[in-house]
Design an enzyme around this catalytic site. Sequence first.
Site, PDB file in Angstrom:
ATOM      1  CE1 TYR A 160      -3.155  -3.045   0.963  1.00 29.80           C
ATOM      2  CE2 TYR A 160      -4.305  -1.173   1.386  1.00 29.80           C
ATOM      3  CZ  TYR A 160      -4.307  -2.591   1.003  1.00 29.80           C
ATOM      4  OH  TYR A 160      -5.246  -3.393   0.919  1.00 29.80           O
ATOM      5  CE  LYS A 227       1.005 -17.532   1.537  1.00 26.75           C
ATOM      6  NZ  LYS A 227       0.506 -18.943   1.907  1.00 26.75           N
ATOM      7  CG  ASP A 281      -2.315 -19.883   3.424  1.00 29.40           C
ATOM      8  OD1 ASP A 281      -1.416 -19.902   2.741  1.00 29.40           O
ATOM      9  OD2 ASP A 281      -2.086 -20.394   4.600  1.00 29.40           O
ATOM     10  CG  ASP A 305      -7.793  -3.816   2.845  1.00 31.62           C
ATOM     11  OD1 ASP A 305      -8.878  -3.646   3.367  1.00 31.62           O
ATOM     12  OD2 ASP A 305      -7.593  -3.214   1.986  1.00 31.62           O
TER      13      ASP A 305
END
Length: 416
Positions: A160, A227, A281, A305
């Site tokens: 972002y 991740k 995940d 988000d």
Amino acid sequence: MTYQHIKLPESGEKITIKNDKLVVPKQPILGFVEGDGIGPDITAASLRVWDAAIEKAYSGKRKVHWCELYMGEKAAGIYAGDYFPAETLDAMKALIVSIKGPLTTPIGGGFRSLNVSLRQKMDLYACVRPVRYYSGVPSPLKKPEEVDVIIFRENTEDVYAGIEYESGSDANKKLAKFLREEMGAEFFEDAGLGVKPISPFASKRLVRKAIQYAIDNNKTDVTLVHKGNIMKFTEGAFRNWGYEVAKEEFRDHIVTEQELWDEHNGTIPEGKILVKDRIADIIFQLLQLRPAEFEVLATMNLNGDYLSDAVAAEVGGVGIAPGANIADHIAVFEATHGTAPKYANQNKVNPSSLMFSGVMMLEYIGWNQAADLITEAFISVMADKTVTYDFARLLEGATTLSTSNFADALIGKING
Ligand code: NAP
């Protein structure tokens, strides 16, 4: 300070900071931005609910003096086309605590997102989203009452940060050449390129805030979401820096999952907070199947988000989920949904997202009694199945109320 269009209320005092803590007067001045689209409807309703709860809780001894600040379309009308006037920013900093409705962002052109600008200009580095179940709220889960989690999402970096190079542009070609020739990177011809900066500074201050929240609110676990198995030097580094903060700055308060098994036989020592980490995940699955295992999540911008909306959907969706963007002290609370322009000025939508953001704000300034009154009133109104259209379509036998009548119902419960 004098302003061009902002009118400070004649009574009330500003919140100040002393010894790194907020000093909240009995009659503070708090800022509010009405917002675009449905903003005016939900703001008018919420202001009435907040004021009623404060009056009921403190019988006039405490009172908020509201100061209207301008952003978005209303600002553009007042400040000759300026959607984010400098004096709004100054006032938000001076007042320390404010709350805002949603603001329009054109897709694929026009001006930059006002929300993103606000977060960056004030360095509001933590996006904080509590998600919990309220009895009676429609939910797709079998045990929605197990959802009670607060998400701390890093707000200032990650993909972002806006470091992107368009396919075919000179800058893209220059960077692609450097990456291929100097760094040995391989990727398809004409790929768009983006940079994902994750720093120790931003990661640590975010995790620090999450752990401090857990300590202050008697929570028993903080989960670092990442991740890192794939993006080792960004997401994996976030995880590592998170554990560093936990061990170096909160040693007496925490135990890591590794220590839990190595030293404590899998049982959390009395009074300690468990700091663990989960891959991004799997956390989406776990938050649906075993939400009770998570109380505080700390994660980066993009994961946060997605995760915030996904978890909110389990217990009522964006019409009810509250949020805040917080720096070390300055905080801007906000409705988490957008301007829903098709419902603008129809007195129709659910004001609960903004209203509960105000509940968070009352808790932030230590006015928990007023905050609790609103939460209790909401549960009672849900039990009566008197709700706005969005919940009515999910609840059999519900009565549909307008935005303002929903506020009236809450105020009736607060005063009852
Ligand atoms: P949206 O305004 O959040 O609306 C999407 C849908 O969500 C609505 O059509 C409605 O669903 C439901 N919804 C939203 N708020 C609700 C409420 N208070 N009560 C009940 N239902 C509600 O999203 P969008 O249409 O994608 O975005 C519109 C504009 O808002 C865009 O300019 C976007 O950039 C901006 N935006 C601003 C913020 C912000 O200021 N923080 C956040 C997100 C988006 P149904 O039609 O199914 O009833």
